[in-house]
Design a protein around this motif. Sequence first.
Motif, PDB file in Angstrom:
ATOM      1  N   ALA A  80       0.838  -1.194   0.000  1.00 49.28           N
ATOM      2  CA  ALA A  80       0.000   0.000   0.000  1.00 49.28           C
ATOM      3  C   ALA A  80       0.879   1.252   0.000  1.00 49.28           C
ATOM      4  CB  ALA A  80      -0.915   0.005   1.219  1.00 49.28           C
ATOM      5  N   PRO A  81       0.499   2.297  -0.742  1.00 49.34           N
ATOM      6  CA  PRO A  81       1.327   3.506  -0.824  1.00 49.34           C
ATOM      7  C   PRO A  81       1.662   4.105   0.537  1.00 49.34           C
ATOM      8  CG  PRO A  81      -0.416   3.568  -2.475  1.00 49.34           C
ATOM      9  CD  PRO A  81      -0.703   2.379  -1.606  1.00 49.34           C
ATOM     10  N   ASP A  82       0.729   4.044   1.493  1.00 52.67           N
ATOM     11  CA  ASP A  82       0.995   4.651   2.794  1.00 52.67           C
ATOM     12  C   ASP A  82       1.898   3.801   3.674  1.00 52.67           C
ATOM     13  OD1 ASP A  82      -0.927   2.660   3.072  1.00 52.67           O
ATOM     14  OD2 ASP A  82      -1.917   3.662   4.765  1.00 52.67           O
ATOM     15  N   LYS A  83       2.274   2.607   3.206  1.00 51.69           N
ATOM     16  CA  LYS A  83       3.150   1.728   3.983  1.00 51.69           C
ATOM     17  C   LYS A  83       4.585   1.739   3.482  1.00 51.69           C
ATOM     18  CE  LYS A  83      -0.321   0.079   6.427  1.00 51.69           C
ATOM     19  NZ  LYS A  83      -0.507   0.483   7.846  1.00 51.69           N
ATOM     20  N   ILE A  84       4.808   2.203   2.257  1.00 53.72           N
ATOM     21  CA  ILE A  84       6.140   2.091   1.653  1.00 53.72           C
ATOM     22  C   ILE A  84       7.205   2.812   2.469  1.00 53.72           C
ATOM     23  CG2 ILE A  84       7.523   2.847  -0.332  1.00 53.72           C
ATOM     24  CD1 ILE A  84       5.327   1.957  -2.155  1.00 53.72           C
ATOM     25  N   ASP A  85       6.880   3.976   3.031  1.00 53.32           N
ATOM     26  CA  ASP A  85       7.871   4.712   3.817  1.00 53.32           C
ATOM     27  C   ASP A  85       8.159   4.054   5.158  1.00 53.32           C
ATOM     28  OD1 ASP A  85       8.221   6.603   1.871  1.00 53.32           O
ATOM     29  OD2 ASP A  85       6.782   8.028   2.717  1.00 53.32           O
ATOM     30  N   GLN A  86       7.348   3.080   5.561  1.00 48.17           N
ATOM     31  CA  GLN A  86       7.528   2.443   6.869  1.00 48.17           C
ATOM     32  C   GLN A  86       8.209   1.088   6.811  1.00 48.17           C
ATOM     33  OE1 GLN A  86       3.073   3.064   7.718  1.00 48.17           O
ATOM     34  NE2 GLN A  86       3.970   3.160   9.749  1.00 48.17           N
ATOM     35  N   ILE A  87       8.272   0.475   5.638  1.00 51.63           N
ATOM     36  CA  ILE A  87       8.678  -0.938   5.580  1.00 51.63           C
ATOM     37  C   ILE A  87      10.128  -1.173   5.990  1.00 51.63           C
ATOM     38  CG2 ILE A  87       6.953  -1.561   3.861  1.00 51.63           C
ATOM     39  CD1 ILE A  87       9.107  -1.341   1.727  1.00 51.63           C
ATOM     40  N   PHE A  88      10.969  -0.128   5.971  1.00 55.15           N
ATOM     41  CA  PHE A  88      12.364  -0.319   6.360  1.00 55.15           C
ATOM     42  C   PHE A  88      12.615  -0.018   7.829  1.00 55.15           C
ATOM     43  CE2 PHE A  88      12.637   0.652   1.762  1.00 55.15           C
ATOM     44  CZ  PHE A  88      13.175  -0.556   1.344  1.00 55.15           C
ATOM     45  N   PHE A  91      11.306  -3.678  13.062  1.00 52.14           N
ATOM     46  CA  PHE A  91      10.149  -4.287  13.712  1.00 52.14           C
ATOM     47  C   PHE A  91       8.817  -3.921  13.059  1.00 52.14           C
ATOM     48  CE2 PHE A  91      13.419  -3.892  17.037  1.00 52.14           C
ATOM     49  CZ  PHE A  91      13.658  -5.240  17.242  1.00 52.14           C
ATOM     50  N   PHE A  92       8.833  -3.082  12.001  1.00 52.33           N
ATOM     51  CA  PHE A  92       7.584  -2.848  11.274  1.00 52.33           C
ATOM     52  C   PHE A  92       7.378  -3.998  10.298  1.00 52.33           C
ATOM     53  CE2 PHE A  92       5.168  -1.507   7.581  1.00 52.33           C
ATOM     54  CZ  PHE A  92       4.044  -0.954   8.176  1.00 52.33           C
ATOM     55  N   THR A  93       6.194  -4.581  10.275  1.00 52.92           N
ATOM     56  CA  THR A  93       5.900  -5.659   9.350  1.00 52.92           C
ATOM     57  C   THR A  93       4.422  -5.637   8.986  1.00 52.92           C
ATOM     58  OG1 THR A  93       5.934  -8.058   8.988  1.00 52.92           O
ATOM     59  CG2 THR A  93       5.547  -7.302  11.246  1.00 52.92           C
ATOM     60  N   THR A  94       4.133  -5.979   7.751  1.00 52.17           N
ATOM     61  CA  THR A  94       2.747  -6.104   7.311  1.00 52.17           C
ATOM     62  C   THR A  94       2.262  -7.545   7.444  1.00 52.17           C
ATOM     63  OG1 THR A  94       3.488  -6.471   5.032  1.00 52.17           O
ATOM     64  CG2 THR A  94       2.988  -4.204   5.673  1.00 52.17           C
ATOM     65  N   LYS A  95       3.146  -8.421   7.938  1.00 55.47           N
ATOM     66  CA  LYS A  95       2.791  -9.829   8.081  1.00 55.47           C
ATOM     67  C   LYS A  95       2.037 -10.052   9.379  1.00 55.47           C
ATOM     68  CE  LYS A  95       7.029 -11.066   5.615  1.00 55.47           C
ATOM     69  NZ  LYS A  95       8.330 -11.754   5.675  1.00 55.47           N
ATOM     70  N   GLY A 116      27.300   2.717   1.137  1.00 58.83           N
ATOM     71  CA  GLY A 116      27.352   3.887   0.279  1.00 58.83           C
ATOM     72  C   GLY A 116      26.256   3.959  -0.763  1.00 58.83           C
ATOM     73  N   GLY A 117      25.227   3.125  -0.606  1.00 58.56           N
ATOM     74  CA  GLY A 117      24.143   3.099  -1.582  1.00 58.56           C
ATOM     75  C   GLY A 117      22.791   3.341  -0.952  1.00 58.56           C
ATOM     76  N   ASP A 118      21.764   2.771  -1.560  1.00 55.45           N
ATOM     77  CA  ASP A 118      20.409   2.926  -1.041  1.00 55.45           C
ATOM     78  C   ASP A 118      19.540   1.853  -1.681  1.00 55.45           C
ATOM     79  OD1 ASP A 118      18.192   3.965   0.316  1.00 55.45           O
ATOM     80  OD2 ASP A 118      18.835   6.036  -0.067  1.00 55.45           O
ATOM     81  N   ILE A 119      18.268   1.813  -1.306  1.00 51.71           N
ATOM     82  CA  ILE A 119      17.338   0.853  -1.884  1.00 51.71           C
ATOM     83  C   ILE A 119      16.071   1.577  -2.302  1.00 51.71           C
ATOM     84  CG2 ILE A 119      16.488   0.224   0.433  1.00 51.71           C
ATOM     85  CD1 ILE A 119      15.982  -2.619  -0.794  1.00 51.71           C
ATOM     86  N   PHE A 120      15.606   1.266  -3.493  1.00 51.13           N
ATOM     87  CA  PHE A 120      14.446   1.922  -4.084  1.00 51.13           C
ATOM     88  C   PHE A 120      13.334   0.894  -4.267  1.00 51.13           C
ATOM     89  CE2 PHE A 120      12.185   3.516  -7.955  1.00 51.13           C
ATOM     90  CZ  PHE A 120      11.710   4.697  -7.399  1.00 51.13           C
ATOM     91  N   VAL A 121      12.099   1.310  -3.960  1.00 52.63           N
ATOM     92  CA  VAL A 121      10.961   0.392  -4.031  1.00 52.63           C
ATOM     93  C   VAL A 121       9.913   0.932  -4.993  1.00 52.63           C
ATOM     94  CG1 VAL A 121       9.193  -0.846  -2.738  1.00 52.63           C
ATOM     95  CG2 VAL A 121      11.347  -0.265  -1.632  1.00 52.63           C
TER      96      VAL A 121
END
Length: 276
Positions: A80-88, A91-95, A116-121
């Motif tokens: 869900a769009p409102d969850k993407i900023d929280q998934i990293f 202890f936050f989990t949608t499971k 030195g990088g990042d992750i994009f979703v």
Amino acid sequence: SRIKVAVRLAEEPCYIDADRSQFDTAIVNMAVNARDAMHGEGELTIAVGATPRMPSIRRHPAVTGKFVTIALSDTGSGIAPDKIDQIFEPFFTTKGIGEGTGLGLSQVFGFAKQSGGDIFVESREGHGSTFTLYLPQVAGKAQPTATENDDALSVGEGACVLVVEDNVDVGRFATQALSELGYDTVLAMDGPKALAELVSCSNRFDVVFSDVMMPGMSGIELGQEIGRLYPAIPVILTSGYSEVLAQTGTHGFELLHKPYSIDELSRALRKIARYR
């Protein structure tokens, strides 16, 4: 067995400078997350490539430079769009309860940033997700010689670890992980309580595993006091605040960066543990 896996490699080899164990763990964590999102059936695509630019991610500006991309795409339920900023967040989990700790993606995020990088979703509900690791590209290097049993998890064989952690959830994760590795554990919520445990029966403990950032006595101060009073007991420190440690140093203690995996914890203990 019901998940089809496809691997797409770049035409030329792509090299990064990163911890091999943490890299492996990040890939596994992303793959497990994809598997769970597909409920055990679907398609997982792993693609490796190179790019001259890292896009703007979470309000950080785009970065020009040579990057290697490792993208894992699934055909799962999406996010869900409102969850993407929280998934990293740790202890936050949608499971559901008992289906995940919420530490997998935070480990991936921590590994990407410290490398030195990042992750994009990218994700659409009902249409799957793509997680793309961006890591700085380096010139090719000779392959290191593998050490014997480098990938083997050590077994505690009854050794006892005094875990010092003021966060209840993190402390529970650490003690559960240690139990899975065969260690006995005692949890203390701060430095003074840890010292009290040692005073009552120091011979009981083989290793002290302590958080660095705690109210009152820090993990470094605790380690120094243990070194003075109980020099035979080794201390391993753990912290997610790399910028603080960069300023103050670890004072010679073994350091495990948060969030850590069970195999990373095992390696640290195997390196330092004093067995009776």
